[in-house]
Design a protein around this motif. Sequence first.
Motif, PDB file in Angstrom:
ATOM      1  N   PRO A  35       0.857  -1.384  -0.114  1.00 18.12           N
ATOM      2  CA  PRO A  35      -0.031  -0.191   0.056  1.00 18.12           C
ATOM      3  C   PRO A  35       0.868   1.172   0.011  1.00 18.12           C
ATOM      4  O   PRO A  35       1.906   1.109   0.532  1.00 18.12           O
ATOM      5  CB  PRO A  35      -0.777  -0.176   1.335  1.00 18.12           C
ATOM      6  CG  PRO A  35      -0.933  -1.576   1.651  1.00 18.12           C
ATOM      7  CD  PRO A  35       0.739  -1.922   1.117  1.00 18.12           C
ATOM      8  N   CYS A  36       0.481   2.382  -0.640  1.00 21.37           N
ATOM      9  CA  CYS A  36       1.133   3.526  -0.498  1.00 21.37           C
ATOM     10  C   CYS A  36       0.940   4.045   0.891  1.00 21.37           C
ATOM     11  O   CYS A  36       0.065   3.661   1.693  1.00 21.37           O
ATOM     12  CB  CYS A  36       0.466   4.747  -1.623  1.00 21.37           C
ATOM     13  SG  CYS A  36       0.752   4.206  -3.127  1.00 21.37           S
ATOM     14  N   SER A  37       1.845   5.148   1.479  1.00 19.00           N
ATOM     15  CA  SER A  37       1.874   5.315   2.806  1.00 19.00           C
ATOM     16  C   SER A  37       2.081   7.023   2.668  1.00 19.00           C
ATOM     17  O   SER A  37       2.740   7.445   1.855  1.00 19.00           O
ATOM     18  CB  SER A  37       2.748   4.794   3.433  1.00 19.00           C
ATOM     19  OG  SER A  37       4.137   5.013   3.396  1.00 19.00           O
ATOM     20  N   LEU A  38       1.467   7.469   3.900  1.00 17.52           N
ATOM     21  CA  LEU A  38       1.681   8.975   4.150  1.00 17.52           C
ATOM     22  C   LEU A  38       2.078   9.161   5.797  1.00 17.52           C
ATOM     23  O   LEU A  38       1.537   8.446   6.340  1.00 17.52           O
ATOM     24  CB  LEU A  38       0.424   9.774   3.696  1.00 17.52           C
ATOM     25  CG  LEU A  38       0.794  11.436   4.175  1.00 17.52           C
ATOM     26  CD1 LEU A  38       1.511  12.237   3.170  1.00 17.52           C
ATOM     27  CD2 LEU A  38      -0.821  11.980   4.191  1.00 17.52           C
ATOM     28  N   GLU A  39       3.035   9.505   5.887  1.00 13.47           N
ATOM     29  CA  GLU A  39       3.762   9.740   7.253  1.00 13.47           C
ATOM     30  C   GLU A  39       3.868  10.990   7.541  1.00 13.47           C
ATOM     31  O   GLU A  39       4.667  12.100   6.943  1.00 13.47           O
ATOM     32  CB  GLU A  39       5.136   8.548   7.466  1.00 13.47           C
ATOM     33  CG  GLU A  39       5.464   8.627   8.799  1.00 13.47           C
ATOM     34  CD  GLU A  39       6.733   7.590   8.799  1.00 13.47           C
ATOM     35  OE1 GLU A  39       6.970   6.858   7.911  1.00 13.47           O
ATOM     36  OE2 GLU A  39       7.216   7.438   9.967  1.00 13.47           O
ATOM     37  N   ILE A  40       3.484  11.372   8.793  1.00 13.59           N
ATOM     38  CA  ILE A  40       3.674  12.404   9.524  1.00 13.59           C
ATOM     39  C   ILE A  40       4.532  12.325  10.733  1.00 13.59           C
ATOM     40  O   ILE A  40       4.090  11.783  11.494  1.00 13.59           O
ATOM     41  CB  ILE A  40       2.414  13.297   9.856  1.00 13.59           C
ATOM     42  CG1 ILE A  40       1.308  13.177   8.672  1.00 13.59           C
ATOM     43  CG2 ILE A  40       2.719  14.907  10.353  1.00 13.59           C
ATOM     44  CD1 ILE A  40       0.178  13.801   8.967  1.00 13.59           C
ATOM     45  N   GLN A  41       5.772  13.256  10.628  1.00 11.27           N
ATOM     46  CA  GLN A  41       6.805  12.865  11.857  1.00 11.27           C
ATOM     47  C   GLN A  41       6.244  14.101  12.715  1.00 11.27           C
ATOM     48  O   GLN A  41       5.943  15.009  12.373  1.00 11.27           O
ATOM     49  CB  GLN A  41       8.050  13.121  11.372  1.00 11.27           C
ATOM     50  CG  GLN A  41       8.627  12.185  10.498  1.00 11.27           C
ATOM     51  CD  GLN A  41       8.861  10.887  11.157  1.00 11.27           C
ATOM     52  OE1 GLN A  41       8.930  10.686  12.367  1.00 11.27           O
ATOM     53  NE2 GLN A  41       9.049   9.876  10.444  1.00 11.27           N
ATOM     54  N   ALA A  42       6.200  13.902  14.197  1.00 11.76           N
ATOM     55  CA  ALA A  42       5.917  14.971  15.173  1.00 11.76           C
ATOM     56  C   ALA A  42       4.858  15.690  14.731  1.00 11.76           C
ATOM     57  O   ALA A  42       4.791  16.778  14.335  1.00 11.76           O
ATOM     58  CB  ALA A  42       7.168  15.942  15.069  1.00 11.76           C
ATOM     59  N   THR A  43       3.708  15.177  14.804  1.00 12.49           N
ATOM     60  CA  THR A  43       2.375  15.842  14.424  1.00 12.49           C
ATOM     61  C   THR A  43       2.105  17.030  15.202  1.00 12.49           C
ATOM     62  O   THR A  43       2.546  17.059  16.412  1.00 12.49           O
ATOM     63  CB  THR A  43       1.151  14.750  14.888  1.00 12.49           C
ATOM     64  OG1 THR A  43       1.321  14.179  15.972  1.00 12.49           O
ATOM     65  CG2 THR A  43       1.212  13.663  13.989  1.00 12.49           C
TER      66      THR A  43
END
Lengths: 114, 113
Positions: free
Chosen positions: A74-82
């Motif tokens: 699957p594609c992914s979207l990651e957010i560090q330190a929201t």
Amino acid sequence: GEEVAQTPKHLVRGEGQKAKLYCAPIKGHSYVFWYQQVLKNEFKFLISFQNENVFDETGMPKERFSAKCLPNSPCSLEIQATKLEDSAVYFCASSPKQAHYGYTFGSGTRLTVV
Amino acid sequence: AQSVTQLDSHVSVSEGTPVLLRCNYSSSYSPSLFWYVQHPNKGLQLLLKYTSAATLVKGINGFEAEFKKSETSFHLTKPSAHMSDAAEYFCVVSSSNDYKLSFGAGTTVTVRA
């Protein structure tokens, strides 16, 4: 299948924590897009992929956001330190080779940062 | 550059009466136009699309829209509203050069019994 599958449906993170969202596009579709719906009626383009390659990333806040589309995953979207302002519904869409002929959206991931 | 203007932020109709949602667009390239519906806390469902074929487009659930290039409009209509049509409707334009979507501000439809 004929659906764009997004997981999870809901995600709650404390400020500063990492968040990772997933999107399985329709099989055979060449393009994947991520949009952020912050307010009810405001959609912000984040990034698009053509197969595994970044097609357009002009909407990405690069210091904390990253995304990938790897083969057979699957594609992914990651957010560090929201941050609190990342709270939104994140939509993934996929489209076929002639991308502007049709976009199928997933049901979205609602991210709440507390 | 491209943009979409939905002329009505809110439309209220009685069940069984016609619905008209107005949309004007601007685009530097040959546009593709879409109408999506979003029910509360749900995703975006495609109602219909225009991609340079027939100018009168029929969609799901009895909706249709007419592409008028001279007026740069793509208004959505339904002859007879149903209670289940109560939702948020978005007019969306895509250009053939970068495939980005531009969303209108949305029209909230309420249906009175």
